[in-house]
Design a protein around this motif. Structure first.
Motif, mmCIF file in Angstrom:
data_model
loop_
_atom_site.group_PDB
_atom_site.id
_atom_site.type_symbol
_atom_site.label_atom_id
_atom_site.label_comp_id
_atom_site.label_asym_id
_atom_site.label_seq_id
_atom_site.Cartn_x
_atom_site.Cartn_y
_atom_site.Cartn_z
ATOM 1 N N GLY A 603 0.819 -1.195 0.000
ATOM 2 C CA GLY A 603 0.000 0.000 0.000
ATOM 3 C C GLY A 603 0.855 1.248 0.000
ATOM 4 N N TRP A 617 -4.358 1.719 -2.106
ATOM 5 C CA TRP A 617 -3.771 0.608 -2.858
ATOM 6 C C TRP A 617 -4.149 0.740 -4.334
ATOM 7 N N HIS A 626 -5.716 -5.240 -5.403
ATOM 8 C CA HIS A 626 -5.556 -4.170 -4.411
ATOM 9 C C HIS A 626 -6.631 -4.222 -3.334
ATOM 10 N N ALA A 630 -5.678 -4.537 0.593
ATOM 11 C CA ALA A 630 -6.106 -3.516 1.545
ATOM 12 C C ALA A 630 -6.766 -4.156 2.761
#
Length: 817
Positions: A603, A617, A626, A630
């Motif tokens: 991140g 992200w 992503h 996250a």
């Protein structure tokens, strides 16, 4: 590669430094020259020199990396390696000649039209590089080839010696123990009843101590009676607390089957042989007739060597050997020994082919490890139990890769690349002689760098020395050529100034070369004549310097990202009640734990907002997963802070409870700010939603609150329970929010959902379903059921409070308790 880049960079720096001092800028005449007028014209010729150095410095580095075409062996066509290198040297000379011809015939005229004629010093430098470096490369490569051949031959010889020594050591150990075992079997056959009494312990003790590798000597009879004498070491003492701390020897016997269910194992312990320091008996049901080679010895009537197995007392492999015992022609049992592999392991560890090689004795039939120079890798933990390792699951990537290649190619001696770091390794597989009792194989894995690594390092140093000396020689050639050509260059500059009517007067010492002195005189006469004429006309002097560069610019792009906001619960109160130093210490730990968790999941930390953190992200580097990353980052952050709070509690420090909001949306990301100062950040409604979700934790008493877009993106990969539909500030439509509890299909303790979380998640989904369908009474019942199992669940209390108000709007809110 780094060394090659260093060499090329050094050459470029040295060569370009020559040109910066000697070449002034000149006016561009051709269209091509006008487009590149910001470059000193003769500096481009130095780029040609740099290109030559780079091309000619690269082959030595390639040779040291040793690609497939550089393997030092005679190929299938029968062409020897030395001939290949001779052809390589001739090829390099041909390439150098081709570069010179290309420069003179093709590139020369074109570069001349664009940037002018090169300086004499540059011409001499290029010729030196193109004609001398290939010869040095050829000499170095051929020397490396010959030395490598010798080193590889030494490697093969040392591997063969190590392999043979290992085989002979194993054979000697097994044969020595087998001889002792035959004698023991003969003694048992002569008087079987002796071994049903304690008087036999002396015979077993002498058998045990006849060789260091014998861990136990025993006799097993057909009626189930078993007597053994074993060594006692630290591993056995740890395995059984009843064993006296001072015990060094052990004798035990197991009753025969005639005693029925009262069959026991009777154990006696000695500190010095004969001096009893403890004894006890335990019930047992073990039947030695069915294990450890007994059936094989009975069936074959000869020595039987069992597969390696884990000794339950020590946790390390042992090999049991059995020899049948006959009395009056009838089979009555077996004499046996347990062999520990410590002696063999120490032998393999001390007799290596090279400092970093590994030697393994294995059974190719099932791949079981008999012994290895690394003792710890000969066993492995599987499903909570120790087992003997196999070649295919050996705790070493190189060994597993060698075994895989040997199975695929059926070759016993070959080179391969380590899957771990790409290092070249030699693998050798050799079977034990056919007359050996078991079809074992000796495996030797040896890094070739142990033999030719020093040679390769020396060659790299030689290459560096050659490059440095070549650059130094190039510098000397340049100085000499400059001393010779400087008067001519000054004349050229004077004529150029005359052409532009600037009449710049340069200091030019009279040359001692007749032709150059005459040229100096003619140039001076021409300059004086034109200068006199220019007195009658205006002179337009144009000088300019153009510099180029691409600055960073403001700008954003639309991208789908996952945004995280974190905050601390009751931070203002905590800050008022803490001293500045204590607050700083705790906040530093908090920021460190959260940012590290975010970074581990790739991140991007955007900014710190008081006690809050903003991260996202999917940018600047795009991440296909992503959303899941996250969620993982948020879970790691919260669970790490939980551990920190547990550590702080005994110290009297107040806990820091973290709250996180996660949202996935299309947002704008890029450089935002003014022309003088800007930052890389994200903007958009999706960012605001993430911030609002962080605040929603306060309403529900949750830790990680995620949006429906996050849940829908990774629903099958996370454990998240529904809270309720909400409407955040700035949005008209309601949407469902969830509490993130864990990640599915993972063994990571920081990510996986706990058993209580899974149960709570299941019950919440049922209750939430009733609530969303309008079944308020059903929802109230299910949420009360949740509170029966989880009395402190804040979500159930909050929702139940809302449900109660819906059912009894006239009643005041008295809570869910």
């Amino acid at each position: 590669m780094r060394r090659r880049e260093f060499i090329a960079g050094t050459a470029a720096t040295a060569v370009l430094s020559f040109g910066r001092r000697a070449y002034p800028q000149t006016d561009a005449r051709s269209p091509v020259a006008k487009r590149i007028a910001f470059v000193p014209p003769n500096a481009l010729w130095h780029f040609v020199v740099v290109a030559c150095l780079a091309l000619l410095a690269a082959p030595p580095a390639w040779a040291l990396e040793k690609p497939e075409w550089m393997v030092f062996r005679t190929d299938e066509s029968g062409v020897p390696g030395w001939l290949k290198y001779t052809l390589l040297g001739l090829g390099l000379l041909a390439i150098a000649a081709a570069l010179v011809w290309l420069w003179i015939r093709v590139l020369g005229p074109r570069l001349k039209a664009a940037i002018g004629i090169p300086k004499l010093s540059v011409v001499m430098s290029v010729l030196f590089v193109c004609l001398s470096i290939p010869i040095l490369i050829f000499i170095l490569a051929y020397n490396y080839y010959r030395n490598s051949e010798v080193m590889m031959a030494t490697l093969k010889d040392d591997v063969a010696k190590t392999r043979q020594a290992s085989i002979e050591s194993v054979e000697g150990m097994i044969q020595g123990v087998a001889g002792t075992l035959r004698l023991l079997a003969e003694v048992v056959a002569a008087d079987p009843m002796l071994f049903r009494t304690d008087r036999s312990r002396e015979v077993l003790f002498r058998t045990l101590t006849s060789a260091e590798e014998i861990d136990a000597a025993f006799v097993s009879f057909e009626d189930g009676y078993h007597r053994a004498v074993t060594r006692i070491d630290d591993d056995r003492r740890r395995s059984d607390p009843k064993i006296p701390r001072t015990a060094n020897w052990h004798m035990n016997f197991i009753d025969d089957f005639s005693v029925g269910t009262s069959r026991s194992r009777h154990r006696t312990f000695f500190d010095t042989w004969g001096h009893v320091v403890g004894e006890y008996a335990v019930p047992t049901t073990v039947d030695y007739r069915a294990i450890s080679g007994y059936p094989a010895a009975k069936a074959s009537g000869a020595l039987a060597i069992a597969d390696p197995e884990i000794n339950s007392d020590t946790g390390y492999p042992v090999i049991n050997m059995r020899f049948p015992v006959y009395y009056n022609g009838d089979f009555i049992g077996c004499a046996g020994t347990s062999i520990t592999l410590n002696v063999l392991t120490r032998f393999l560890a001390s007799h290596r082919a090279s400092p970093h090689s590994m030697t393994i004795i294995a059974d190719p039939t099932g791949g079981k490890i008999i012994a290895a120079s690394d003792k710890q890798k000969s066993v492995r933990l599987s499903d909570g139990k120790l087992e003997v390792a196999r070649l295919e699951n050996f705790a070493d990537d190189d060994v597993r890769e060698a075994y895989r290649l040997q199975k695929e190619t059926d070759e016993n001696d070959f080179l391969f690349r380590s899957p771990r770091d790409g290092q070249e390794l030699s693998a050798s597989f050799a079977r034990f002689p056919e007359n050996f009792a078991r079809p074992w194989v000796a495996v030797v894995i040896t890094p070739t760098d142990d033999f030719i690594g020093q040679l390769r390092a020396t060659n790299q140093q030689i290459i560096l020395i050659i490059i440095v000396l070549s650059i130094a020689e190039l510098f000397l050639i340049y100085l000499l050529s400059r001393r010779l050509s400087q008067p001519i260059e000054i004349i050229s500059q004077e004529l150029k100034s005359v052409e532009s009517l600037s009449f710049e007067r340069l200091v030019n010492r009279p040359s001692k070369v007749r032709e150059i002195a005459q040229l100096q005189s003619a140039a001076s006469l021409l300059r004086n004549s034109l200068q006199s004429f220019s007195s009658f006309a205006p002179v337009d002097v144009v000088r300019g310097l153009i510099k180029s560069g691409i600055p960073l610019a403001l700008g954003v792009e639309k991208r789908n990202l996952t945004i995280l906001f974190s905050d601390l619960e009751n931070f203002s109160t905590h800050a008022e009640q803490s001293t500045p130093d204590a607050l700083l210490e705790q906040m530093s730990v908090y920021f460190e734990q959260v940012t590290r968790a975010i970074s581990e999941e790739k991140g991007t930390v955007d900014k710190f907002i008081g006690d809050g953190i903003m991260a996202f992200w999917g940018a600047p580097v795009a991440l296909p997963d992503h959303v899941l990353r996250a969620c993982s980052g948020a879970l790691r952050a919260t669970r790490r802070m939980q551990r920190v709070n547990e550590r702080w509690h005994p110290e009297g420090k107040p806990p820091l409870r973290i709250r996180i909001g996660l949202n996935t949306a299309d947002v704008l990301v890029g450089n935002v700010g003014s022309t003088e100062r800007f930052s890389y950040t994200v903007m958009g409604d999706g960012v605001n939603v993430a911030s609002r979700l962080e605040g929603m934790n306060k309403n529900f008493g949750t830790t990680i609150c995620i949006s429906d877009s996050v849940f829908e993106a990774v629903a099958s990969e996370i454990v998240a329970r529904p809270l309720r539909r909400v409407q955040v500030k700035g949005r008209k439509q309601e949407f469902m929010i969830y509490e993130l509890l864990g990640i599915t299909k993972t063994d990571d303790a920081e990510l996986k959902a706990r058993a209580d979380d899974l149960r709570l998640n299941e019950m919440t989904w049922v209750a939430s379903g009733c609530f969303e369908r309008g079944d308020v009474a059903g929802a109230a019942w299910h949420y009360r059921e949740i509170l029966k199992l989880f009395p402190n669940d804040p979500v159930a209390k909050t929702i139940l409070r809302s449900v109660s108000q819906s059912l009894h709007p006239e009643m005041p809110d008295q809570g869910a308790d």
